[in-house]
Structures are given as C-alpha cells and as structure tokens.
Design an enzyme around this catalytic site. Sequence first.
Site, PDB file in Angstrom:
ATOM      1  N   GLN A 216      16.701  37.707  49.581  1.00 39.10           N
ATOM      2  CA  GLN A 216      17.228  38.125  48.279  1.00 39.10           C
ATOM      3  C   GLN A 216      16.668  39.466  47.813  1.00 39.10           C
ATOM      4  O   GLN A 216      16.458  39.691  46.637  1.00 39.10           O
ATOM      5  CB  GLN A 216      16.998  37.039  47.218  1.00 39.10           C
ATOM      6  CG  GLN A 216      17.797  35.777  47.552  1.00 39.10           C
ATOM      7  CD  GLN A 216      17.913  34.825  46.392  1.00 39.10           C
ATOM      8  OE1 GLN A 216      16.995  34.698  45.595  1.00 39.10           O
ATOM      9  NE2 GLN A 216      19.040  34.137  46.321  1.00 39.10           N
TER      10      GLN A 216
ATOM     11  N   MET B  15      49.972  45.012  33.126  1.00 40.07           N
ATOM     12  CA  MET B  15      49.826  46.469  33.123  1.00 40.07           C
ATOM     13  C   MET B  15      50.172  47.041  34.498  1.00 40.07           C
ATOM     14  O   MET B  15      50.773  48.105  34.611  1.00 40.07           O
ATOM     15  CB  MET B  15      48.404  46.856  32.709  1.00 40.07           C
ATOM     16  CG  MET B  15      48.229  48.331  32.447  1.00 40.07           C
ATOM     17  SD  MET B  15      49.399  48.949  31.225  1.00 40.07           S
ATOM     18  CE  MET B  15      48.433  48.879  29.726  1.00 40.07           C
TER      19      MET B  15
HETATM   20  C1  LIG Z   1      38.059  44.078  37.522  1.00 36.72           C
HETATM   21  C2  LIG Z   1      39.382  44.758  37.481  1.00 36.72           C
HETATM   22  N1  LIG Z   1      40.217  44.696  38.526  1.00 36.72           N
HETATM   23  C3  LIG Z   1      41.406  45.314  38.495  1.00 36.72           C
HETATM   24  C4  LIG Z   1      41.799  46.030  37.406  1.00 36.72           C
HETATM   25  C5  LIG Z   1      43.143  46.751  37.383  1.00 36.72           C
HETATM   26  N2  LIG Z   1      43.985  46.217  36.327  1.00 36.72           N
HETATM   27  C6  LIG Z   1      44.134  46.830  35.135  1.00 36.72           C
HETATM   28  S1  LIG Z   1      45.112  45.980  34.074  1.00 36.72           S
HETATM   29  C7  LIG Z   1      45.409  44.789  35.220  1.00 36.72           C
HETATM   30  C8  LIG Z   1      46.288  43.617  34.894  1.00 36.72           C
HETATM   31  C9  LIG Z   1      45.703  42.720  33.894  1.00 36.72           C
HETATM   32  O1  LIG Z   1      46.476  41.546  33.843  1.00 36.72           O
HETATM   33  P1  LIG Z   1      46.304  40.483  32.678  1.00 36.72           P
HETATM   34  O2  LIG Z   1      44.873  40.199  32.449  1.00 36.72           O
HETATM   35  O3  LIG Z   1      47.158  39.324  32.973  1.00 36.72           O
HETATM   36  O4  LIG Z   1      46.813  41.260  31.393  1.00 36.72           O
HETATM   37  P2  LIG Z   1      48.251  41.859  31.022  1.00 36.72           P
HETATM   38  O5  LIG Z   1      48.283  43.278  31.484  1.00 36.72           O
HETATM   39  O6  LIG Z   1      49.282  41.025  31.675  1.00 36.72           O
HETATM   40  O7  LIG Z   1      48.276  41.778  29.535  1.00 36.72           O
HETATM   41  C10 LIG Z   1      44.737  45.073  36.414  1.00 36.72           C
HETATM   42  C11 LIG Z   1      44.825  44.251  37.628  1.00 36.72           C
HETATM   43  C12 LIG Z   1      40.876  46.099  36.331  1.00 36.72           C
HETATM   44  N3  LIG Z   1      41.122  46.810  35.230  1.00 36.72           N
HETATM   45  N4  LIG Z   1      39.692  45.459  36.388  1.00 36.72           N
END
Ligand SMILES: Cc1ncc(C[n+]2csc(CCOP(=O)(O)OP(=O)(O)O)c2C)c(N)n1
Lengths: 155, 564
Positions: free
Chosen positions: B113, B477
Amino acid sequence: MENEAGALSRVAGLFSARGYNIESLTVAPTEDPSLSRMTLVTRGTDEVIEQITKQLNKLIDVVKLMDMYEGPHIERELMLIKVRAANGGREEVKRLADIFRGRIVDVTDTLYTVELTGDGEKLDAFIAALPQADIIEVVRSGVTGIARGERALRV
Amino acid sequence: MELSGADIFVHCLQDEGVEMVFGYPGGAVLPIYDALYQQDKVQHILVRHEQAATHAADGYARSTGKPGVVLVTSGPGATNAVTGIATAYMDSIPLVVFTGQVPTALIGNDAFQEVDSVGITRPCVKHNFLVKRVEDLAETIKKAFYVATTGRPGPVVVDIPKDVSTQVTEYRYPKRISMRSYNPTVKGHPRQIRKAVELMLEARRPVLYTGGGVVLDKASRALVEFTRLLGFPITNTLMGLGSYPATDRQFLGMLGMHGTYEANMAMHNCDVLVAIGARFDDRVTGNVEKFCPTARIVHVDIDPASISKNVKVDVPIVGAVGQVLREMIKQLKATGRRPDEAALAEWWKQIEEWRAMDCLKYDRDSDQIKPQQVLETLYKVTRGKAYVTSDVGQHQMWAAQFYKFDKPNRWINSGGLGTMGFGFPAAMGVQLAHPDETVVCVTGEGSIQMCIQELSTCLQYGLPVKIVNLNNRYLGMVRQWQEFFYQGRYAMSYMESLPDFVRLAESYGHVGMQITDPADVEPAMKEAMKMKDRLVFMNFLTDPAENVYPMVPAGAGQNEMILV
Ligand SMILES: Cc1ncc(C[n+]2csc(CCOP(=O)(O)OP(=O)(O)O)c2C)c(N)n1
C-alpha cells in the site's frame, strides 16, 4: 528556493504541466544551506514569460525570483568536451582550446578533454570550430547567471 | 509532556478548531484512528469511499467558509482521494487532506500500500508535505491550515508515515506561523484602484462580471453595495452564483456557455468590463479572439497568475476582492461623481430588450416532466432558501439557471473540474455543517451512480438530504453534444440497466419516490420536504430529449448563441 526535497520537482512539474519548455536548469545549495539557487533558461513571448514568472512565484518553495534578462547580467556555462586528438589533429585542438581560453584537463595518446566556460554562444562556437567527426563526448552544465552592478538576488 | 504523533495529530486538529473529519481507516493510519477513538472533540465521519470523503469535506468548506478536513490511509486510500483533491483545487476550496504513508524506512521500497502521495497530488494541490520526523508534525499541520485558507485558497496534502504517528515528542502547537516564501498579497494598489474607478465613472456600457472569488472572500455584502452604488448590470459565473442576489433587477443571470442571452450580449457589447474574483475560464469567454471586442477591462483577483492569463486586461488589481471592493466604494463616494445617467439608461434599455427574449423559456404544456419545471418547483417549494449541491451535466446547468440564489455559499457544484459524483457527498458535508437547513442534491441518473454508496453514510449519520434525480435515461450533456455536433450518433450515452432507484433508496433505509407526471412534481416535492428527518430520493422521469439552452457552441463568440 527552499532547499527541500520536492522543490525541484515542483518547478519541473509546473513547466511540463503548463507546456513551458526548459532549455536548461542548474541548481545547487547556497551559502545559506536552507536555500538553494536555481537558474532556469526558458524561451517565450513577453506574455508567456510573465505567466511563467507568476506561476513560479506561486510555488510555496520559491522564495524569490529574478528575471535576469530584465537587466545587464553575466551568464556562464561550463563545458567538458572530449575530442579525438591524434597525430596532426593534436596541435589543432590545442590551438583552438587556447583561442577559446579553454584548458586541457585530461590527456591520453589519442584524446584531449577540454574544459571551457563562457556563455552559451561561446561554447557553441567552440563546438562548431572543432572537426565534428573528432568530437567524442560533450557535457554542458547548463547556464547560471548573476546580475551586473548593484542588482542582486538575495533573501 | 511527550505525546505520540497520533495524539499530536488529534491535538492539532482540536487546537485548530476542527469540528469534523471525513475519512476512512486503513493500516497506515491505525495509530491515528486509535487516537481519534479516545477523544470526542473532533467528530469523525465515516464515508463509504475516499472520493466521497474529499467531496463531503469540500461541501462542508464551501457552505461554511471553513477548511474541510480529510483523513485517509496510504496507497489506495490516497489515490481514491485524488479526484476530490483535484476538484477542490480547480475551484480554490480550502481542504487539508491527511494521507497515511508506509513507515519511513520502507518509503521507496514498493511496500504494501505504498504510493508516492506527494508526487501524485503535486499538480492538483496548492502545496503538500511529507512529514519525516514527529518533531515537525505540529508545525507542518499548522502550515497546512495556513496555506490552505489564506491567499487564493486550495487543498493541501499532509502525508504522514506510520512510524511518525507512533514516535513521541513534546507537543506545542504554534499560535501563528510565517513562511518566508509565502506572503499572500491582500491589498489592492490604491493607484490601480483609482484608475479603475475613473474608468467606471467614464463607462457608458459597463458590466460587472464576478465569480467564485467573491464567495471565497466572503465579500458578497461589499459587492452588493458596490453594484447598487454604480447602478451597473451584473452577471455571475457558475461559481459566483449567490454572491449577488439573483432576484435583483440589476442581475442578468449567469454568463458563459449556458448563460443567459442578456448576460452574454451585455458582455459582448460592453465598453467597460469589471471582472472581480473571476478567471476568464474558457466556458465563460467562448472564443477569446471574439471576447468583449470593445471593452476596456479591469480585473480584480487575489492571484496575480490569474490576471492576463487568458485575456489581456487594462487595469490589473491584485488583492483580496473584499478589501478592493470596499476601497473602490470609498473612492467612488469620495469623488462625488456619478456615472453618466443618460448613457446608463440607454444601456439598460438595450439590456431589457435582450432580457425580453426570455431565453430560458421552455414548453410548459408538455405531457412529459421538463427538467426546468422540476427546478422551478424546487425553488418555489424551498422558497429559495435551500442549500443546493449538484453533480455535473445538464441538470447542473438547469439548476444554475432556474434556482435563484440570493445568498452566497448556498450553491455548491464542481465548476472547474466538472466532477460527476461530487454532488451527493458534497450534500452530506453541507448537511452535517447545517443540520437544520434543507439540503438538496440535484443530480442525474449518471452522476448519482458515481457515489451512490454514500446512501449508507447518510443512514448512519441521519442526514436528511433531499435527492432530486433528473432521470432522463441519458448522460444528457453527452447526448446533447452528440445531437448537436456528432449528427445524433449517441455513442455510449444511453444509460441502460438502471436500478430501480426507489427500491434502492429503500434498501438503504431511506424513502424513495417515483414521479412521472408533470402534475405530480409539486405535490411530491412538498411531501418530500415535509419529511424533515428522512433522506428522500426523488426520481423524476424527465423528457429524455430536452436540451440546455441557450448555448454558446465551442469556438463561438458570446454573441453567437444558439437560442432554441
Ligand atoms: C467523472 C466524470 N466522468 C465523465 C464526465 C463527462 N460528462 C460530463 S456531463 C456527463 C453526463 C452526465 O449525465 P447525468 O449525470 O445523467 O446528467 P444529465 O446530463 O443527464 O443531466 C458526462 C459523462 C464528467 N464530467 N465527470
């Protein structure tokens, strides 16, 4: 800088993380053992140099920073260069070393090792003056510098 | 009296006034946990994943203005904490994160670790320390709190090898500390401030653009006085929301990629831009080549490196924003002069025209739940008084657009790093700091699953967080960008195999609600809010096709918004 483990990697990390380029870097403890002095050569537009200066100042381990190019200053670099020097070539290497005020610090039947200090350009010129095929090894210390006159980097 | 390093650690926290530590135990920190066990001044909150510890401490810090404190073990404990540390770093949040380390004799041996915590965290901390001798422990901890909380705040990591916490030494906690290499500048230069005041008095189309720095420096009061005194329009960044009351007439809403039309148009057309505690982030400026083409720019920031980094400014002022604002107010009053009333009136007329576009309008007659409706209802039901944390995605933008924050420290989101998984653990930290307040986590079905395990922590500590899950069955998004910029090729953005969130919440001992009809949104939310001492997971099935508008596409100028 604080003479602490990790201080150097903070500086190096900053340059790589922000995409700045380090041309040369020298570092050694000063007369005050808690401090070390780093001389770093980099290149960039005025804006980039300003950013680098500010980012370096932000590092907690950086005690004081001076941009040497803001005033007259002296730059020095040390070079050790190993050159093949046999038969006719021997005299030539010695003569060149003399012209550049270098010193021959090691000798074998077929080699000279020359020590030379000066600014980067002078060292470059010496290398260029030698027969290229005869150069066996070059080691350069990187540039250190000090300001001329009253200007000084002190804590 | 001589104390062990572990006891010194605990004493330091007590002397520093730390009331709460978020953490997770492990081999390298066993001595410290043993010391924590034998006292009751510092409460330890046991999370279910170290990432959540850092986010919870972060939420605690953002909502209180006090530093958040984290304790994790070496190796995987430390690496799990990195996301939270980087999140705090990007938003300048004061955290002190203690990581256990293998015994000094084993460092560098690839011990069990072992990880180079100082090396791994170096690029995402304000500073970090490896404590090699127990004699240095107390002073290092003092330094850590000092560095984390002063100047431009940020996270500080202190790495403590196991043997350092078992060795003994005399305990003394320094009252004050000074470091020759660290002098956070605080006072703005009076001559620069005079120049800025002069520029503002000459302005005909001014805009105030303010950010998270105002929240961090607790300078909201001064900002309000300053803004009212000038009568200028003001816009906030995502991080600055709440530092100026959103319900005020002078407020144009958020600016930037998903900011309002009026805010972005005012920015684009202004002749004097006053940036305060904001950093010209690319999500704000859009294409910098096209940014504020006619403006002269004043920039107030505590961090000199933020000034003229992305956009060259005309009047830089390095200083704490509160102090600079108060000085500007003083100087403004002293001049006895006022900005040109006629020009301002003309400017406001133009702005009202932009505002009349009603850029946040949405379909109110849909038979599907619109996410905007949920946020509007949330605002109404909580009377604008809730602490709202969010995750990252469309829901985050809708929350920022539709929840009108009138007070600072109420809007808690990961702006800089954009960390999915932040919202829920952050809400735990907020709720622990404010046990009697309503704390809401606005999230999406993607984000909430990144730290869902914290439902267990909430049960253990009785944290009645209200989760508003805008469940659109998409990484919304991502889906939106794919629709706009990748011709609708929805690669990996559909969330299949979702759990039944209601039963999931119930299995953790909480209340779950499923809301599918627009007519049920308000009654359901009211019912949830009535359950003061229960965590309620509200699963709103929302319109999967809804997009966040308006939008400045990447590479465009602020005046080139997609409206609907
Ligand atoms: C840890 C992480 N991984 C990937 C992303 C890229 N990312 C930005 S918004 C998003 C979608 C988020 O989806 P959700 O939580 O369902 O929210 P919504 O946009 O549908 O409201 C992703 C994958 C991020 N911001 N953070």
